[in-house]
Structures are given as structure tokens and as C-alpha cells.
Design an enzyme around this catalytic site. Structure first.
Site: not given
Length: 311
Positions: A46, A122
Site C-alpha cells: 500500500y 497477501h
């Protein structure tokens, strides 16, 4: 061990976007804390570490036992790496044991903490074998040694999450965009499997980036929004508004109707968005809204709804 999850958590993906000013992101995180939010989720990818750094700054000085913190492994932030030059990203995939350990070390440094309550593998979509043979046993070992808390997997597809639940003893899964008013695929396999095995489910992307609430979002499931989806959004909105309910309120609360879902993550990028999310999460949604969504075929008849239990 699965921590006691709150009903609503703070997803910090949007804070990694360059378009969000640092001061605004800091104010948003401070407002979240002041509102009583105590679960924060982030990831290295992110904003190439930006989100983790901002979350760490916001939590610095807070009693570590007063909040839950999760991040993810599977991507290493590597601007300038030959692979990133090819893909245009600032990170590379790495689900190996060494990659996981390196990722955790870098995340702890950016976050400024010495432990994590949950760590998610992830998006291992195209990396199942390496995730299963590298990332998973490494994280499970760290969990068993008490170095980290719970171990989970976070993905935007339900079938592989269900497979992880069947083939490992993960504690928690983060299901993004697969149990929402627009997509209930998780009800078919993932949620029953999680409930059977006692695995906690955290639901994310309940509003699909604002699409469900009428935002000019150009994508649904990372593809251009088709006319059928737009028509479905309009029908859902018409029913909600007919009963005086913002569509976003129904969207945020819907996943919590299933007993396997323990928490919903929202992703505000400003104090104003945070305030809206908090208001929507607590606004009463009349049973007539859920009944109408079912009767109009917008929700499957076998889906439990908030306050109404199983149909």
C-alpha cells in the site's frame, strides 16, 4: 490464536495513495483512534510502505496492548528492482520463507512495533505452491513460537481462501469483495468452511470502492463496470432509499449478518469519510430492506442478514 475482533476495523490501503496528503492521512488515523477504533490493517504494497509508515506514526506512543495491528507478506517493496522496472510496480512477489522473514522485519521497522497481532499471506493467487510451502509454514512456526499472533490469508477470491482453510490451520481470512451486496460468492464454500473450522472471517471492500454508494468508480473486480452491474447498483439503491436508508449503511452492515464474519474493514481516506463510515455502521437498517432485496432477487434466499439470522 484469533484475537477478539471489533465489529469495524480500519483498512489503511487508501492511505498509501499519493493523492491522499500526509496531513489528511494522519488526521484520519487520529480521528479513528479518538472514535474508539482499535484495529488497523495495512500492508507493504500500500503505497510502497507509505501506509505502514503512516499507521506506525499514528500509533506511536499508544499502549501496545490497547489495539490490534495486522499487515501482510508476499510482496517486498523494491523500487528500482529489475522486476519492478518490467511491471511498473514498486514491489516484487516473494512468498518464500526468506521473503516472509525479510518482509516482516521491514514491516516492523516501518510500523515501529515489536510484534504483530495478525499476519496475512497477501494475494497468493498465482503463487499457491510457494505460499503453501514457504510462507505458510514460516508464519505458522512464528505463531507457535509466540513471535506473531494469528496467521491468515487475504485475497479477492473465495475458492483459494476455502482451500487454505481446508489444507492448513489458518486462524483468520481476509475476504475482499467476495461477500457484499454485489457479490455473495463466499457463501457457497468459504463461509461454511470457515464456520465449520472456527476460522474468523474479516470482510473488506464491502462498498467496492464506493461503487455501491454511487461513486464514479470505473472498476468492479478490477475491471470496467458493466451495465448489468450498474443496473444492480441502481436497484439496490432504490430499495434502500425507499426505506430512508443510505445504500452504504446496508453495504457495510450486510457481511456481519453471517455468523462466520467477525469484522468489516472500511477504508476511509479522510476524517469526513471516517465519520460517514461510523455513522453508516450503526444506522438501523429496517428488516424490510433485507426482505425486499431477497424478494427482488438481489440477495440469494439462503443468505443470513443482520438482525434477521438465517432465512
Amino acid at each position: 490464536m484469533i484475537p477478539a475482533l471489533p465489529r469495524l476495523g480500519f483498512g489503511a490501503a487508501s492511505l498509501g495513495q499519493p493523492a491522499v496528503p500526509v496531513a489528511q492521512a494522519v488526521d484520519c488515523l487520529a480521528a479513528a483512534w479518538d472514535s474508539g477504533m482499535r484495529y488497523f490493517d495495512t500492508a507493504p504494497m500500500y503505497g510502497a510502505g507509505r501506509s505502514e509508515t503512516l499507521v506506525g506514526q499514528a500509533l506511536r506512543g499508544r499502549p501496545r496492548g490497547d489495539y490490534l495491528l495486522s499487515t501482510k507478506v508476499g510482496r517486498l517493496v523494491r523500487p528500482g528492482h529489475p522486476e519492478t522496472a518490467r511491471t511498473g510496480a514498486d514491489w516484487i512477489y516473494d512468498f518464500s520463507s526468506d521473503g516472509v522473514l525479510t518482509s516482516l522485519e521491514e514491516s516492523l521497522r516501518r510500523l515501529g512495533v515489536d510484534r504483530l497481532d495478525m499476519v496475512f499471506i497477501h494475494d497468493p493467487d498465482d503463487h499457491w505452491r510457494q505460499a503453501l510451502e514457504g510462507a505458510w509454514p514460516t508464519l505458522a512456526g512464528l505463531r507457535d513460537e509466540g513471535v506473531i499472533g494469528a496467521v491468515g490469508v487475504g485475497m479477492i477470491q473465495a475458492p483459494m481462501l476455502a482451500r487454505f482453510i481446508r489444507e492448513t490451520d489458518v486462524d483468520v481470512v481476509l475476504a475482499a469483495g467476495v461477500y457484499t451486496l454485489l457479490d455473495t460468492q463466499a457463501r457457497l464454500e468459504l463461509l461454511p468452511e470457515a464456520q465449520r473450522r472456527g476460522v474468523a472471517v474479516i470482510a473488506a471492500q464491502a462498498m467496492h470502492g464506493g461503487l455501491i454508494d454511487g461513486a464514479a468508480n470505473p472498476e468492479f473486480r478490477y475491471r470496467p463496470v458493466d451495465e448489468q452491474t450498474r443496473a444492480t447498483v441502481a436497484r439496490i439503491a432504490a430499495i434502500c432509499h425507499e426505506h430512508g436508508v443510505p445504500t452504504a449503511a446496508a453495504a457495510i452492515q450486510f457481511p456481519l449478518g453471517h455468523p462466520a464474519v467477525r469484522c468489516v474493514l472500511t477504508g476511509p481516506a479522510s476524517p469526513e469519510q471516517l465519520a460517514e463510515n461510523l455513522a453508516w455502521s450503526s444506522l438501523p437498517v429496517p428488516p424490510a430492506v433485507w426482505a425486499r432485496l431477497r424478494s427482488d432477487g438481489l440477495l440469494p434466499p439462503d443468505v443470513p442478514v443482520p438482525g434477521g439470522g438465517a432465512p
